[in-house]
Scaffold this active site. Sequence first.
Site, short mmCIF file in Angstrom:
data_model
loop_
_atom_site.label_atom_id
_atom_site.label_comp_id
_atom_site.label_asym_id
_atom_site.label_seq_id
_atom_site.Cartn_x
_atom_site.Cartn_y
_atom_site.Cartn_z
N HIS A 74 79.78 47.76 4.46
CA HIS A 74 79.57 49.24 4.34
C HIS A 74 79.69 49.62 2.59
O HIS A 74 80.06 50.66 2.44
CB HIS A 74 80.35 50.04 5.03
CG HIS A 74 80.13 49.86 6.42
ND1 HIS A 74 78.94 50.23 7.18
CD2 HIS A 74 80.87 49.23 7.44
CE1 HIS A 74 78.82 49.94 8.53
NE2 HIS A 74 80.12 49.26 8.78
N ASN B 162 75.94 56.24 -9.52
CA ASN B 162 74.72 56.00 -10.51
C ASN B 162 74.25 57.26 -11.34
O ASN B 162 73.37 57.04 -12.28
CB ASN B 162 73.53 55.24 -10.17
CG ASN B 162 72.76 55.91 -9.21
OD1 ASN B 162 73.08 57.11 -8.91
ND2 ASN B 162 71.51 55.50 -8.85
N ALA C 97 92.91 48.58 -3.86
CA ALA C 97 92.30 49.47 -2.84
C ALA C 97 92.27 50.69 -3.03
O ALA C 97 93.46 51.26 -3.52
CB ALA C 97 92.79 48.71 -1.29
#
Length: 198
Positions: free
Chosen positions: A64, A87, A139
């Site tokens: 994912h 982006n 993380a």
Amino acid sequence: MSEQFYVHPLAEVESGVSVGAGTRIWRYAHVRAQSSIGENCNLGKGVYVETGVRIGSRVKIQNHVSLFEGVVVEDGVFIGPHVCFTNDMYPRAITPEGALKGSEDWEITPTLVRNGASIGAGSIIVCGVTIGEFALIGAGSVITRDVAPYTLVFGNPASARGYVCRCARRLLSARVEGDKLTGTCEVCGQVTWSLSMP
């Protein structure tokens, strides 16, 4: 389907994609046209690779992950599950006049992940950054600026918390002289790496 690489029957790889030998693309992954993936890569369940994305060789992309146009991933990179690359610095669904934006209306800002870097699960990479060689991102981090090579960063926004070896262990007694990083790794012993960003 090529004998040189594997695509799961439930994955979609559009025409015009370059895939290297030994690469495996697993179920529900979607790889868009005009993207490229090197040799011996692993793309996990539900990975999305948008048009024009470039992925080097020996890259492991966990389940994912979303890689959008403008992202370049060099060789040997690890990307943990649920990482998202953005982006566009100024995203809107509509133009100032209220019309739905088309592909020609987006302003793509490129992102570069250098050789050997690792990105921890659930991290968000805000576009326009370079993640240096063998950097390690903890993380759940939000990356808003460049990450120097061999640097450990985590948090929101992420900040530097030390240095790591190529084996990802934290360097003890790390010191920087000019562009050279020297430290002691519990696995590799004493090491010296370059911190310069090409």
